[in-house]
Motif scaffolding. Structure first.
Motif, PDB file in Angstrom:
ATOM      1  N   VAL B 102       0.694  -1.073   0.044  1.00  0.00           N
ATOM      2  CA  VAL B 102      -0.032   0.079  -0.076  1.00  0.00           C
ATOM      3  C   VAL B 102       0.660   1.262   0.065  1.00  0.00           C
ATOM      4  N   GLU B 210     -13.998   8.157   6.061  1.00  0.00           N
ATOM      5  CA  GLU B 210     -13.880   6.740   5.054  1.00  0.00           C
ATOM      6  C   GLU B 210     -14.320   5.548   6.103  1.00  0.00           C
ATOM      7  N   ALA B 302     -16.010  -0.373  -7.998  1.00  0.00           N
ATOM      8  CA  ALA B 302     -15.345  -1.164  -9.087  1.00  0.00           C
ATOM      9  C   ALA B 302     -16.056  -1.352 -10.274  1.00  0.00           C
ATOM     10  N   GLN B 303     -17.530  -1.230 -10.150  1.00  0.00           N
ATOM     11  CA  GLN B 303     -18.157  -1.212 -11.336  1.00  0.00           C
ATOM     12  C   GLN B 303     -18.073  -0.197 -12.055  1.00  0.00           C
ATOM     13  N   GLU B 334      -8.959   2.811  -8.097  1.00  0.00           N
ATOM     14  CA  GLU B 334      -8.437   2.362  -6.469  1.00  0.00           C
ATOM     15  C   GLU B 334      -9.616   1.976  -6.119  1.00  0.00           C
ATOM     16  N   ALA B 335     -10.553   1.263  -6.500  1.00  0.00           N
ATOM     17  CA  ALA B 335     -11.632   0.414  -5.786  1.00  0.00           C
ATOM     18  C   ALA B 335     -11.038  -1.111  -5.962  1.00  0.00           C
ATOM     19  N   LEU B 336     -10.265  -1.056  -7.153  1.00  0.00           N
ATOM     20  CA  LEU B 336      -9.567  -2.482  -7.561  1.00  0.00           C
ATOM     21  C   LEU B 336      -8.402  -2.925  -7.217  1.00  0.00           C
ATOM     22  N   GLN B 417     -24.607   1.769   4.313  1.00  0.00           N
ATOM     23  CA  GLN B 417     -24.765   0.402   3.699  1.00  0.00           C
ATOM     24  C   GLN B 417     -26.169   0.028   3.643  1.00  0.00           C
ATOM     25  N   ASP B 421     -28.108  -0.811   0.127  1.00  0.00           N
ATOM     26  CA  ASP B 421     -28.612  -2.171   0.092  1.00  0.00           C
ATOM     27  C   ASP B 421     -30.066  -2.158  -0.381  1.00  0.00           C
ATOM     28  N   VAL B 430     -23.973   0.464  -9.288  1.00  0.00           N
ATOM     29  CA  VAL B 430     -23.721  -0.572  -8.160  1.00  0.00           C
ATOM     30  C   VAL B 430     -24.987  -0.970  -7.812  1.00  0.00           C
ATOM     31  N   LEU B 439     -14.805  -7.260 -15.524  1.00  0.00           N
ATOM     32  CA  LEU B 439     -14.341  -6.688 -14.558  1.00  0.00           C
ATOM     33  C   LEU B 439     -12.827  -6.750 -14.511  1.00  0.00           C
ATOM     34  N   GLU B 440     -12.198  -7.483 -15.738  1.00  0.00           N
ATOM     35  CA  GLU B 440     -10.641  -7.545 -15.682  1.00  0.00           C
ATOM     36  C   GLU B 440     -10.311  -6.141 -16.317  1.00  0.00           C
ATOM     37  N   ILE B 443      -4.141  -3.433 -14.184  1.00  0.00           N
ATOM     38  CA  ILE B 443      -3.958  -3.020 -13.086  1.00  0.00           C
ATOM     39  C   ILE B 443      -2.357  -3.147 -12.619  1.00  0.00           C
ATOM     40  N   GLU B 445       0.699  -4.252 -10.380  1.00  0.00           N
ATOM     41  CA  GLU B 445       0.831  -5.153  -9.177  1.00  0.00           C
ATOM     42  C   GLU B 445       2.330  -5.068  -8.607  1.00  0.00           C
TER      43      GLU B 445
END
Lengths: 134, 521
Positions: B102, B210, B302-303, B334-336, B417, B421, B430, B439-440, B443, B445
């Motif tokens: 991180v 956050e 992420a979506q 950054e969500a991924l 949340q 929902d 979402v 979703l690939e 990124i 690593e």
């Protein structure tokens, strides 16, 4: 003897992000399960130890630091070593799509990425985990 | 027919429109600074574009720093990896899987030298997100300056150094509250004499938000923590008008555009009032709240990740309209994972477009006087003061030790949340406007092998250092920790002697012990 599903929600490694883990812990509890939250900074050894002591039926691991490949593997190896592979392991956090096949190969049953709903997670646990004594 | 009601994210019912306008606001640069801390604001000087970055080794991160600087970034902001943030060497068993993930891995001052290679520390300001071991990393930064021939009084920047929010929201704590507060006041004292241009703390609401807090909670918990630091420093015998001008703040820019703008304005007015009226500050600079902003990482999805560029733009605009002094804009991925060079560049470009093209920086506090903004500013301020009073009834440290603050944040996070929902709160991609997607994603690593490289580097440093000097430095650090003197000079000597972060923090742990959090679930 309680017939509730017992779940250990755990934070392996040094990651301090526990918003997700705590929300999931609470949702599982609200859905009628017994939930043990380990707190932050746990080693895989500590997590497996807690799961065994608490007779857990499932372990939910949360990692957002990118250490998932190393730490999930250690947890899975330890469960094998202790003959505890009947404990269902699922996980969540910032986990790239392309790491999921590897984690599933290790025996992790499901991964819940960002945007997962609490209902999905609760349903998964209800459908895949049997409480002891049933 | 029932009329539909509208609420801000903090839960205020929002009026359909308001018809009055405020005209009696004091100008920017004047108490209570509601319109901005400086009289000319961005007309005199733009906010600093400061992208938080760090990953892998010092060498890799140095490369990213140079890339960002070449592309027009105006300040540095270092992300350290978790072992560094926890005061552990890369070789520590707990560091397995976490080295360089991180943030950048730093074990000794030799890593720090590589990190800033080719960067003139007398010209650039550097922010370091480091808390429990802040004293060690700041000492390393000073030693890098010293050894490269830069006058250490000229270095400028910020250390986060905000331990209280680590206990409640961010989770990288080492020592218990009491010795932690001592380390912080030691830093205030040492820097006011030796590094007058360094911000000695960045009191952070960012991570509190956050973790799930509302805007009101972010304001209240941050300012309550700030007051605890001021009290601790005054109790340690420091003069409020000497250390307070170097206190800085760090807020979150979340989705609710107008509420966020009002929040920044309320924070300035509250701090000015608190410093003047509660702590008797006389120096105008002690009352001026200066802050860094980061867009809200937890709002990224992420979506349909490209949509995050739009979210970040709106949030960044709120920070600028709220008068921020520096800004980090998040990258869309950054969500991924960690941001790639490409996504990090788009994030920086977002700020540059706001600065150069939108025209919003040409006038000061352009929304000031709008009745809605002023109404919201008042409302947030009032509720935040009430919440601070509630906390202070039990005491800030007690409210943390008992888990009261953590529980309040968790309740808000859970509520938020549940709203997502149940689709009471809509998030594009979402829970609404969902589309099939792959979703690939391309990124970045970090390879596990960098831990081995770090371990080799530690061995190399230990083999070439004067071990007697290192041992003596740790010994004198230990006795300083046991006594009452300022520990900073002893940490500096240990860093100069090439002690590792694990050796230094390990020595402090032996004297101070470690923090044991309360269970709040």
């Amino acid at each position: 003897m309680s017939h509730k599903i017992r779940v250990v929600v755990a934070k392996p490694g040094l990651d301090g992000h526990d918003r997700g883990a705590k929300i999931v812990a609470r949702a599982l509890r609200d859905a009628g399960m017994e939930v043990i939250y380990t707190g932050l900074h746990q080693t895989p050894e500590q997590i497996v130890e807690v799961a065994l002591q608490e007779d857990a039926n499932a372990i939910g691991l949360s990692i957002l630091s990118g250490a998932h490949k190393v730490l999930f593997k250690k947890v899975m190896d330890l469960l094998k070593e202790k003959n505890a592979t009947d404990i269902v392991v699922f996980g969540g956090g910032v986990i790239p799509e392309k790491d999921i096949p590897y984690l599933k190969e290790l025996g992790v049953k499901e991964i819940f990425g960002p945007g997962s709903s609490l209902q999905e997670i609760v349903d998964f646990v209800k459908n895949n985990v049997k409480p002891a004594g049933v | 027919m029932e009329k539909k009601k509208f609420y801000s994210t903090s839960g205020f019912e929002i009026p359909p429109f308001l018809q009055k306008y405020e005209t009696d606001l004091s100008p920017p640069g004047e108490y209570p600074f509601i319109r901005g801390p400086y009289p000319t604001m961005y007309r005199g000087r733009r906010w600093t574009m400061r992208q938080y970055s760090g990953f892998s080794t010092a060498k890799e991160t140095n490369r990213r720093f140079h890339l960002l600087l070449e592309r027009g970034q105006t300040g540095l902001s270092v992300a350290f990896d978790l072992p560094t943030q926890m005061g552990l060497d890369s070789s520590d068993p707990m560091a397995e899987g976490e080295v360089g993930k991180v943030g950048v891995a730093i074990d000794t001052v030799e890593d720090m030298k590589i990190l800033f290679d080719g960067i003139d520390l007398s010209k650039i300001s550097t922010s370091m997100t480091i808390n429990a071991p802040a004293i060690v990393l700041l000492a390393m930064y000073i030693v890098v300056a010293e050894e490269s021939g830069i006058d250490p009084t000229l270095i400028s920047g910020t250390i986060q150094n905000d331990i209280l929010k680590e206990y409640t929201a961010r989770g990288t704590y080492i020592f218990p509250p009491e010795p932690s507060m001592r380390l912080i006041t030691n830093i205030f004292e040492y820097c006011s004499n030796h590094h007058p241009k360094f911000n000695t703390i960045s009191i952070s609401g960012y991570h509190i938000r956050e973790a799930g807090a509302t805007a009101v909670q972010e304001l209240a918990f941050t300012l309550a923590n700030a007051k605890a630091y001021v009290r601790a420093a005054i109790k340690a015998g420091l003069d409020v008008d000497v250390f307070a001008p170097r206190l800085s703040f760090f807020f979150n820019a979340h989705n609710d555009f107008l509420e966020e703008i009002a929040k920044f304005r309320a924070a300035r007015r509250m701090w000015a009032n608190i410093m003047k009226n509660e702590f008797g500050a006389k120096n105008k600079k002690s009352m001026m709240l200066r802050f860094h902003t980061q867009t809200a990482g937890s709002t990224l999805t992420a979506q349909q990740p490209e949509n995050n560029i739009v979210r970040v733009t709106i949030q960044a605009l709120a920070a600028v309209l709220g008068g921020t002094q520096s800004l980090h804009t998040n990258s869309m991925d950054e969500a991924l994972a960690l941001p790639t060079d490409k996504s990090a560049t788009i994030a920086l470009r977002t700020q540059q477009i706001i600065a150069e093209e939108s025209g919003v920086a040409n006038t000061i506090d352009p929304l000031g006087g709008s009745y809605y903004i002023e109404w919201l500013t008042d409302k947030l301020e009032e509720e935040a003061y009430n919440l601070i009073a509630e906390i202070e009834k039990v005491g800030v440290i007690e409210a943390i030790s008992s888990g009261m603050i953590q529980r309040a944040i968790q309740d808000a996070a859970y509520q938020y949340q549940l709203e997502i929902d149940t689709k009471k709160r809509k998030i594009v991609g979402v829970n609404s406007y969902i589309q099939e997607e792959n979703l690939e994603f391309d990124i970045l690593e970090v390879d596990e092998s960098i831990r081995d490289d770090q371990i080799k580097m530690i061995e190399k440093v230990k083999a070439s250092r004067d071990n007697q000097r290192a041992e003596n430095a740790l010994k004198s650090l230990r006795s300083a920790c046991e006594g009452k003197e300022n520990v900073f000079p002893h940490v500096l000597e240990a860093v100069r002697a090439r002690c590792t972060i694990g050796e230094i923090c390990g020595t402090m742990k032996e004297v101070f012990g470690t923090y044991k959090p309360v269970d709040t679930i």
